[in-house]
Design an enzyme around this catalytic site. Structure first.
Site, PDB file in Angstrom:
ATOM      1  N   ASP A  40       0.856  -1.180   0.000  1.00 15.64           N
ATOM      2  CA  ASP A  40       0.000   0.000   0.000  1.00 15.64           C
ATOM      3  C   ASP A  40       0.896   1.235   0.000  1.00 15.64           C
ATOM      4  OD1 ASP A  40      -2.934   1.022   0.491  1.00 15.64           O
ATOM      5  OD2 ASP A  40      -1.624   2.226   1.785  1.00 15.64           O
ATOM      6  N   GLU A  42       1.087   5.671   0.269  1.00 18.08           N
ATOM      7  CA  GLU A  42       0.494   6.980   0.513  1.00 18.08           C
ATOM      8  C   GLU A  42       1.205   7.955  -0.409  1.00 18.08           C
ATOM      9  OE1 GLU A  42      -2.159   7.194   2.230  1.00 18.08           O
ATOM     10  OE2 GLU A  42      -2.002   5.129   2.982  1.00 18.08           O
ATOM     11  N   HIS A 182      -5.359   5.006   6.460  1.00 18.81           N
ATOM     12  CA  HIS A 182      -4.610   5.772   5.472  1.00 18.81           C
ATOM     13  C   HIS A 182      -3.135   5.910   5.845  1.00 18.81           C
ATOM     14  CE1 HIS A 182      -8.045   6.749   2.992  1.00 18.81           C
ATOM     15  NE2 HIS A 182      -8.714   7.123   4.073  1.00 18.81           N
ATOM     16  N   ASP A 187      -2.810  -0.132   6.345  1.00 15.01           N
ATOM     17  CA  ASP A 187      -3.698  -0.502   5.233  1.00 15.01           C
ATOM     18  C   ASP A 187      -3.251  -1.806   4.589  1.00 15.01           C
ATOM     19  OD1 ASP A 187      -4.976   1.806   5.843  1.00 15.01           O
ATOM     20  OD2 ASP A 187      -4.704   2.776   3.906  1.00 15.01           O
TER      21      ASP A 187
END
Length: 603
Positions: A40, A42, A182, A187
């Site tokens: 994942d 960001e 987030h 995540d």
């Protein structure tokens, strides 16, 4: 095609088994034995191409339900993080100030993920960012296989399970031990639980391998997937496959360049047509006929469909249902719509794929040539009352002696020349009529004549091309295929009589000579004017023509004359094809089925 070389063989999945060990692709790789890296990211925005940067990478490595390791690093985006992104993720500019740049973080992640299957929720986003920066750094992107849990969930999760397939919603459905927040590692941990939950559900549906997971669709029933073993006995070769029921009735016939790969798709998400699902449910065996070349496979498919008339084949089940426009041979010739070509020295136009198209063409010819339209048989000196068409001036009216035999014959000769050589008379006459109607703003009537003209031009071009091929006693042609070998085809009167591939190191001339000797004997047409397809169906001859006219084909020998008229109908096709393409690209006002709904502004 009984006269084809011995390389043609039939394989049945109920009896044949290949001695060589099957590959992983054929067996499928069990999910429990694979290593997955769930990742994942960001980022500062939604698109790497638009300048968005990665701010955090989190990943979890799992195998057989066990966590093998975790990877987490903040990434210095070397730009300011937008305030709303900072609020959403909790990652501030101060937090990433001392973090490594993507130039250091990406190689470390790729090393962590090496040799695994990548998993992400909305994988195109995360994998897209990683690929983008790998490309920017000049790093080759590893050949990762990717599983998108969002995509799989949309095929498994129902509205009763969750209102949507967001990660947060799925985490609640599968009671994840981590709440998505987030942050990349959290995540990724939640996505691991979602992945395992999805695998558990899919296991009950018979999905146990990576290949089955990647191709899973709820539209494919469990019973359909369980029949994937029917493809195991088929080779990776071009040919024809036949699905049969328990009474050996042929249900469906298809063709492929790779029999095993194509048949396997009927048991996966690659084949979601409900009609095919029904067919697979009835099938108990799949037989394969290995062919030397793809063209031979296509021709065999047509012939087998015509022979067995499988209930699940909609195309070409009744090739005998063809329509022709015929110019009769009698004292006062006329145009007639027929379904067979006879040895009667008449001239034929066609075949047409539908009666409607044939009727349009017939109307175009009657609009141009005032030959009689009645079906009565006249002697050399007819004496009858004129019909309505004669009174309207649309018929020369031989019935009441209004026209002499010589004048009528001259019109028929012009009509005959139009059918077999030059279509200009019809094209010019109808174009003038369309211009006049358009000038009077009678566009619907002009459209009717346009469609009639298009039907005629296409039929005339088709007839001239097929007639030229069918009149030729033999054509031998060869082409170098993608694998470097030379394919050879023997065509007799428009029918594929033999096909083969020259073996490596073989004498090419000797091979072609032997292939011609073993080719199917095709009887000569009963009459030189027998029509466009005396020895094969129109579809078969057209497939042969497309191959003969394809790039790279070399003619070895041509017996007879293979030529189309220079002033033939083919030169008018471009205009009508362009019009047809334009019409198909428009959405009619009366057909709104494919139009999306338009959101109305709030009031």
């Amino acid at each position: 095609m009984s006269a084809l070389p011995p390389s043609v063989r039939t394989v049945s999945t109920t009896t044949a088994r290949w001695e060589s060990q099957r590959t992983f692709d054929e067996l499928g790789r069990p999910l429990r034995d694979l290593t997955f890296v769930v990742v994942d990211l960001e980022t500062t925005g939604g698109s790497a191409a638009d300048g968005s940067m990665i701010t955090e990478i989190g990943a979890v490595k799992v195998r057989g339900g066990e966590v093998l390791g975790e990877f987490q690093t903040l990434v210095n985006p070397q730009t300011q993080i937008p305030p709303f992104i900072a609020v959403l993720t909790g990652i501030s500019n101060a937090m990433v100030a001392d973090a490594p740049p993507i130039e250091s973080a990406l190689p470390a992640f790729l090393e962590f993920a090496a040799g695994s299957v990548l998993v992400a929720h909305n994988a195109p986003f995360d994998v897209g960012f990683l690929k983008h920066f790998a490309h920017e750094q000049g790093r080759p992107w590893p050949n990762f296989e990717v599983v998108d849990t969002a995509k799989v969930a949309r095929r498994v999760i129902t509205r009763d399970d969750a209102p949507n397939c967001k990660l947060s919603s799925l985490a609640r459905v599968f009671r994840s031990g981590t709440t998505p927040n987030h942050r990349a590692l959290s995540d990724a941990r939640a996505t691991v639980d979602v992945l395992h939950g999805l695998m558990e559900r899919l296991g009950g549906l018979g999905v146990h391998t990576l290949e089955e997971l990647q191709t899973f669709s709820a539209k494919v029933s469990t019973a359909q997937r369980r029949k994937r073993h029917l493809a195991e006995g088929l080779p990776h070769s071009p040919g024809v496959y036949l699905f049969c029921d328990d009474s050996r009735r042929v249900l469906y016939v298809g063709t492929s360049r790779d029999l095993r790969t194509r048949v396997r798709t009927y048991f996966t998400a690659s084949e979601t047509r409900s009609r095919m699902g029904e067919m697979v449910g009835l099938a108990t065996t799949v037989e394969g006929i290995v062919c030397s070349t793809p063209l031979e496979a296509q021709v065999r498919e047509l012939r087998l469909i015509a022979e067995h008339k499988p209930r699940y084949n909609r195309r070409s089940r009744f090739p005998e249902r063809m329509h022709f426009v015929k110019l009769t041979r009698e004292p006062w010739p006329r145009l007639s719509l027929v379904t067979k070509v006879l040895a009667d020295d008449a001239d034929y136009l066609g075949p047409f794929s539908s009666r409607k198209a044939a009727e349009k063409c017939l109307a175009a010819l009657h609009d141009t040539f005032p030959v009689r339209q009645c079906s009565d048989r006249f002697g050399k000196v007819p004496s009858r009352s004129p019909c309505v068409l004669a009174e309207l001036g649309r018929c020369l009216a031989p019935c009441d002696g209004s026209v002499d035999h010589t004048t009528y014959a001259s019109v028929v000769r012009l009509l005959q020349d139009t059918l077999v050589r030059r279509p200009d008379e019809v094209v010019e006459a109808i174009n003038q009529r369309m211009e006049a109607l358009a000038g009077d703003e009678r566009f619907e009537e002009a459209g009717v004549h346009r469609d009639r003209l298009a039907a005629f031009v296409r039929a005339a071009a088709r007839t001239q091309r097929l007639s030229a091929l069918s009149r030729c006693p033999e054509i031998v042609a060869t082409r170098r295929e993608d694998d470097g070998r030379w394919s050879v085809h023997v065509v007799r009167h428009g029918r594929l009589a033999a096909a083969g591939v020259i073996p490596p190191g073989a004498d090419a001339h000797q091979y072609v000579h032997e292939l011609r000797l073993s080719a199917e004997t095709v009887d000569l047409p009963l009459s030189p004017a027998l029509g466009p397809v005396p020895a094969a169906t129109a579809e078969e001859s057209e497939k042969v023509l497309r191959w003969l006219e394809s790039d790279g084909v070399r003619l070895v020998d041509v017996v007879g004359e293979w030529a189309c008229p220079v002033a033939g109908a083919g030169r008018h096709l471009a205009v009508h094809d362009a019009v047809e393409h334009s019409r198909r690209s428009l959405v009619p006002f009366r057909d709104r089925r494919d139009l999306g709904t338009v959101a109305q502004p709030a009031r």
